[in-house]
Design a protein around this motif. Structure first.
Motif, PDB file in Angstrom:
ATOM      1  N   VAL A 154     -12.737  -2.168  -6.569  1.00 28.23           N
ATOM      2  CA  VAL A 154     -12.259  -3.017  -7.664  1.00 28.23           C
ATOM      3  C   VAL A 154     -12.316  -4.509  -7.314  1.00 28.23           C
ATOM      4  O   VAL A 154     -11.539  -5.288  -7.843  1.00 28.23           O
ATOM      5  CB  VAL A 154     -10.825  -2.635  -8.112  1.00 28.23           C
ATOM      6  N   ALA A 155     -13.185  -4.893  -6.398  1.00 31.90           N
ATOM      7  CA  ALA A 155     -13.365  -6.310  -6.077  1.00 31.90           C
ATOM      8  C   ALA A 155     -14.324  -6.938  -7.085  1.00 31.90           C
ATOM      9  O   ALA A 155     -14.965  -6.235  -7.875  1.00 31.90           O
ATOM     10  CB  ALA A 155     -13.916  -6.463  -4.660  1.00 31.90           C
ATOM     11  N   VAL A 174     -10.020   1.901  -5.752  1.00 33.31           N
ATOM     12  CA  VAL A 174      -9.066   1.998  -4.653  1.00 33.31           C
ATOM     13  C   VAL A 174      -8.490   0.621  -4.361  1.00 33.31           C
ATOM     14  O   VAL A 174      -9.242  -0.336  -4.154  1.00 33.31           O
ATOM     15  CB  VAL A 174      -9.732   2.582  -3.384  1.00 33.31           C
ATOM     16  N   PHE A 175      -7.164   0.523  -4.333  1.00 33.04           N
ATOM     17  CA  PHE A 175      -6.476  -0.747  -4.093  1.00 33.04           C
ATOM     18  C   PHE A 175      -6.198  -0.928  -2.604  1.00 33.04           C
ATOM     19  O   PHE A 175      -5.951   0.032  -1.879  1.00 33.04           O
ATOM     20  CB  PHE A 175      -5.131  -0.775  -4.832  1.00 33.04           C
ATOM     21  N   ALA A 176      -6.157  -2.199  -2.173  1.00 31.44           N
ATOM     22  CA  ALA A 176      -5.739  -2.521  -0.809  1.00 31.44           C
ATOM     23  C   ALA A 176      -4.240  -2.762  -0.737  1.00 31.44           C
ATOM     24  O   ALA A 176      -3.655  -2.744   0.347  1.00 31.44           O
ATOM     25  CB  ALA A 176      -6.477  -3.760  -0.306  1.00 31.44           C
ATOM     26  N   ASP A 180       1.012  -2.010  -8.324  1.00 29.14           N
ATOM     27  CA  ASP A 180       1.577  -3.095  -9.129  1.00 29.14           C
ATOM     28  C   ASP A 180       1.173  -4.473  -8.604  1.00 29.14           C
ATOM     29  O   ASP A 180       1.645  -5.486  -9.103  1.00 29.14           O
ATOM     30  CB  ASP A 180       3.103  -2.982  -9.183  1.00 29.14           C
ATOM     31  N   LYS A 181       0.273  -4.491  -7.593  1.00 31.77           N
ATOM     32  CA  LYS A 181      -0.216  -5.748  -7.036  1.00 31.77           C
ATOM     33  C   LYS A 181      -1.748  -5.761  -7.039  1.00 31.77           C
ATOM     34  O   LYS A 181      -2.385  -5.842  -5.994  1.00 31.77           O
ATOM     35  CB  LYS A 181       0.307  -5.937  -5.604  1.00 31.77           C
ATOM     36  N   PRO A 182      -2.364  -5.684  -8.219  1.00 35.79           N
ATOM     37  CA  PRO A 182      -3.829  -5.614  -8.290  1.00 35.79           C
ATOM     38  C   PRO A 182      -4.483  -6.885  -7.773  1.00 35.79           C
ATOM     39  O   PRO A 182      -3.953  -7.987  -7.927  1.00 35.79           O
ATOM     40  CB  PRO A 182      -4.105  -5.420  -9.785  1.00 35.79           C
ATOM     41  N   TYR A 183      -5.645  -6.700  -7.138  1.00 34.25           N
ATOM     42  CA  TYR A 183      -6.392  -7.837  -6.601  1.00 34.25           C
ATOM     43  C   TYR A 183      -7.882  -7.549  -6.756  1.00 34.25           C
ATOM     44  O   TYR A 183      -8.331  -6.435  -6.458  1.00 34.25           O
ATOM     45  CB  TYR A 183      -6.052  -8.041  -5.123  1.00 34.25           C
TER      46      TYR A 183
END
Length: 376
Positions: A154-155, A174-176, A180-183
């Motif tokens: 999702v970058a 996949v989040f790092a 609740d803290k999307p980047y």
């Protein structure tokens, strides 16, 4: 106790204890599994953490995750219509379960069933070229039409292009950090479309966790672990995408790369991968042809099935001199646990227990291939 290969069924109380255990200090995936299997469940393991860490030489009391903090996580998950999926449950992705040191708990938003299909990861440069973005979209669309789920991080750049192209056929991000803290923030609309379109977002990190630089390689290992193969479209010679490719190779996944002009720094990574044996890709058929023989054949999990039997194993009787010899045999150079057992002449259970104590005390490093070393 569940039979080998069968799914475990957790009560909500057990699920809460699983999340609390993995959020506790120095409890990584390998230590988590050892704790649950040794003590018959996460609740009993939580009670044992302080004593185990003290025996391992901890200089202060280990921080066990606060009950109120875990309650807040569950409340946030409910508010976001997310849930926790645990390793060994039927919904947990089979390919990821086969990965060494698989995350014990995933926070998931959306339809995790999309990950029950065969997956291909597509990764690449954030500052991607227009031609790179167009190629990533084209190949993601074709792989989606061939019934593959597209996985990425999702970058911005190649990741976002791959997700965008696979919205109709199925994609997982996949989040790092926490869900609740999307980047990056600019991809929030895309993340919403992934969930609304029948895909899913997932992470091993707690709700409320803002991603740091060191968290992205951890995310990359999940991207690789979910997939049968990983394709690098564009990437500089030193980039997170090449970390993903290395991790995929270490896991036995197929590594693919799209060649590019030697004059473009963004082609340096893929061109180097091809020189090192990655499969050259100029069209989706190159990926499909290589992966089809593996389709639906995720390897078995490398560790024993979790045991949530609420029955602790009997304690090993470890003399202090034996514990000292095990620690003395360790050093800064990684060694396999089997070699350690052979050298000491102690039972495997005794060695594993001492390694667990050292892990919880923050004195042990774990390396790929089941190797261990003392922390510097």
């Amino acid at each position: 106790m569940s039979e080998a290969g069968s799914a475990i069924v957790l009560s909500e109380r057990q699920r809460f204890a699983w999340v609390r255990l993995i959020r506790s200090e120095n409890v990584g995936p390998v230590g988590f599994r050892a704790l649950v299997n040794r003590f018959g469940g996460a609740e009993a393991a939580l009670d044992a953490l302080p004593e185990l860490a003290a025996r391992g030489g901890a200089k202060r009391r280990i921080a066990v995750a606060d009950v109120a903090a875990i309650e807040a996580e569950f409340a946030t998950a409910a508010r976001m219509k997310a849930r926790f999926v645990c390793l060994g449950e039927a919904d947990y992705p089979k390919a990821l379960a086969a990965m060494e040191a698989a995350p014990p708990v995933l926070a998931v938003m959306g339809e995790i069933a999309t990950l029950h299909r065969s997956c291909v990861a597509i990764v690449g440069a954030r500052n991607a070229s227009l031609s790179g973005i167009k190629f990533a979209k084209s190949i993601a669309q074709e792989l989606g039409r061939a019934d593959f789920c597209i996985v990425s991080g999702v970058a911005r750049g190649i990741d976002a292009a791959a997700h965008e192209a696979a919205l109709e056929t199925g994609t997982a991000g996949v989040f790092a950090g926490g869900l609740d803290k999307p980047y990056p923030n600019e991809n929030r609309p895309l993340m919403r479309r992934i969930v609304d379109g029948g895909g899913c977002l997932l992470t091993e990190m707690p709700f409320g966790w803002t991603p740091r630089a060191i968290d992205f390689p951890r995310r990359n290992r999940i991207v690789a672990g979910l997939s049968l193969g990983l394709l690098v479209v564009e990437a500089a010679r030193r980039s997170g995408s090449l970390i993903s490719a290395r991790l995929a190779g270490e896991m036995g996944r197929l590594v693919f790369a799209v060649p590019g002009s030697p004059l473009d720094p963004r082609a340096g990574g893929p061109n180097g991968l091809i020189k090192d044996g990655a499969i050259l890709v100029t069209e989706a058929a190159d990926v499909i042809e290589a992966i089809r023989p593996l389709d639906g054949r995720a390897p078995s999990a490398p560790f024993a099935q979790f045991d949530e039997a609420d029955t602790a194993l009997p304690d090993e009787d470890i003399a202090e001199d034996q514990r000292a010899r095990i620690i003395e045999a360790l050093g800064p150079s990684p060694v396999t646990v089997d070699d350690l057992v052979d050298h000491i002449g102690a039972g495997a259970g005794a060695v594993q227990l001492v390694l667990l104590e050292l892990t919880l005390a923050g004195r042990l490093e774990r390396h790929p291939g089941g190797r261990v070393s003392l922390s510097a």
